[in-house]
Design a protein around this motif. Structure first.
Motif, PDB file in Angstrom:
ATOM      1  N   GLN A  18       0.821  -1.219   0.000  1.00 12.61           N
ATOM      2  CA  GLN A  18       0.000   0.000   0.000  1.00 12.61           C
ATOM      3  C   GLN A  18       0.854   1.267   0.000  1.00 12.61           C
ATOM      4  OE1 GLN A  18      -3.389  -0.161   2.841  1.00 12.61           O
ATOM      5  NE2 GLN A  18      -2.704  -2.234   3.220  1.00 12.61           N
ATOM      6  N   MET A  59      15.191   3.164   6.648  1.00  4.28           N
ATOM      7  CA  MET A  59      14.834   3.590   8.013  1.00  4.28           C
ATOM      8  C   MET A  59      14.019   2.521   8.723  1.00  4.28           C
ATOM      9  SD  MET A  59      11.781   6.430   7.383  1.00  4.28           S
ATOM     10  CE  MET A  59      11.539   6.784   9.118  1.00  4.28           C
ATOM     11  N   VAL A  61      11.284   2.518  11.443  1.00  4.04           N
ATOM     12  CA  VAL A  61      10.406   3.539  12.036  1.00  4.04           C
ATOM     13  C   VAL A  61      10.378   3.488  13.561  1.00  4.04           C
ATOM     14  CG1 VAL A  61       8.901   3.793  10.026  1.00  4.04           C
ATOM     15  CG2 VAL A  61       8.333   2.074  11.770  1.00  4.04           C
ATOM     16  N   ARG A 106       7.739  -6.087  19.673  1.00  2.00           N
ATOM     17  CA  ARG A 106       8.215  -5.709  18.330  1.00  2.00           C
ATOM     18  C   ARG A 106       7.065  -5.074  17.541  1.00  2.00           C
ATOM     19  NH1 ARG A 106      11.780  -3.245  15.609  1.00  2.00           N
ATOM     20  NH2 ARG A 106      11.774  -3.729  13.414  1.00  2.00           N
ATOM     21  N   THR A 187      -1.923  -7.732  -0.392  1.00  3.39           N
ATOM     22  CA  THR A 187      -0.508  -7.339  -0.372  1.00  3.39           C
ATOM     23  C   THR A 187       0.289  -8.532   0.166  1.00  3.39           C
ATOM     24  OG1 THR A 187      -0.530  -6.534   1.904  1.00  3.39           O
ATOM     25  CG2 THR A 187      -1.093  -4.933   0.193  1.00  3.39           C
ATOM     26  N   VAL A 190      -0.784  -9.820   3.685  1.00  2.14           N
ATOM     27  CA  VAL A 190      -1.936 -10.722   3.764  1.00  2.14           C
ATOM     28  C   VAL A 190      -1.600 -12.078   3.141  1.00  2.14           C
ATOM     29  CG1 VAL A 190      -4.223 -11.083   2.752  1.00  2.14           C
ATOM     30  CG2 VAL A 190      -3.729  -8.992   4.005  1.00  2.14           C
TER      31      VAL A 190
END
Ligand code: NAD
Length: 254
Positions: A18, A59, A61, A106, A187, A190
């Motif tokens: 997405q 990165m 996040v 996590r 995606t 899933v």
């Protein structure tokens, strides 16, 4: 004229799925985009395919120093961010008694702390600019529970909650903050959870009022609208994009 002409955006988790669809649509609508992710190869490929309008940044996040580096990079490449899409996320299935604490934490660190750090990082420059739009990707699991998804559901409710707080604090400063609640979207997330790329997902689609799974592009359109000035009076909102899946209080039978 594009809907996002002149806007600079950070989209996390944008190497695939997405986030990648949002990055493609944002650039098509005139934005400059920083693609943040852990997946360097697809992230770099996507940025290259989008030309001068995109840059890739490695990165995590959940790390504050990575957010600072991403912010520095976007300012250097394109200017201060007008838009942040907190999209990066992970999913872990486990029965409640079997969920290891490490795994739980996590999921919290990526989904929940990552969203908090993103908002914290961009808020300063958005406040200085006097405008901005933050789009936080929650889930239908931010609206209702799902068995075996304790950590994921907890973080997606948290994202929905912190969106409201941020909208209240930042609204008077010209910054809008909204959450998006996708249903089941086709995606890798899933497909991996369902057991692989060849698994037939059509039985799940039969339980959705619109009779299909969502595509990444369906969500990208919603995110783009919230990022754009077209949604100028929308803040603190939670927008479900789920084919109608959460329109019922009970199992949908027809
Ligand atoms: P995806 O797994 O294809 O994409 C997620 C991206 O986030 C990946 O590129 C991954 O590398 C990246 N990522 C993971 N951890 C990261 C970290 N620590 N730092 C930076 N990047 C990281 O899944 P998707 O379906 O595109 O998911 C996007 C968002 O939508 C997620 O927040 C997810 O929870 C949410 N969501 C997905 C669905 C669905 O059905 N697919 C439904 C509701 C909500």
């Amino acid at each position: 004229m594009g809907e996002l002409d002149g806007k600079v955006a950070i989209i996390t988790g944008a190497a695939r799925g997405q986030g990648a669809a949002a990055a493609r649509l944002f650039v098509a609508e005139g934005a400059k985009v920083l693609i943040g992710d852990l997946l360097d190869e697809p992230g770099t490929e996507l940025a290259t395919s989008l030309g001068d309008a995109a840059v890739y940044q490695h990165m995590d996040v959940s790390k504050e120093e990575d957010w600072q580096a991403a912010h520095d990079q976007v300012v250097q490449s394109f200017g201060p961010p007008d838009v942040l899409v907190n999209n990066a996320g992970i999913l872990r299935f486990a029965a409640l008694p079997d969920m290891p604490l490490e795994e739980y934490l996590r999921v919290v660190n990526v989904n929940q702390v990552g969203t908090f750090l993103g908002m914290k990082t961009v808020a300063k420059s958005m406040i200085a600019a006097g405008h901005g739009s933050i789009v936080n990707i929650s889930s239908v699991e931010g609206l209702a529970g799902m068995p075996y998804l304790t950590a994921y559901t907890a973080t997606k409710f948290a994202i929905r909650g912190m969106t409201k707080v941020a909208a209240l604090e930042l609204g008077p400063l010209g910054i809008r903050v909204n959450s998006v609640h996708p249903g089941m979207i086709v995606t890798d997330m899933v497909k991996d959870a369902a057991g692989g790329h060849d698994v037939d997902l059509s039985p799940a689609a039969k339980r959705i009022p619109l009779r299909r799974m969502g595509e990444s592009e369906d969500i990208a359109e919603v995110v783009m609208w919230l990022a754009s000035d077209r949604s100028s009076y929308v803040t603190g909102a939670e927008l479900a994009a789920d084919g109608g899946a959460t329109a019922t209080h009970a199992f949908y039978m027809t």
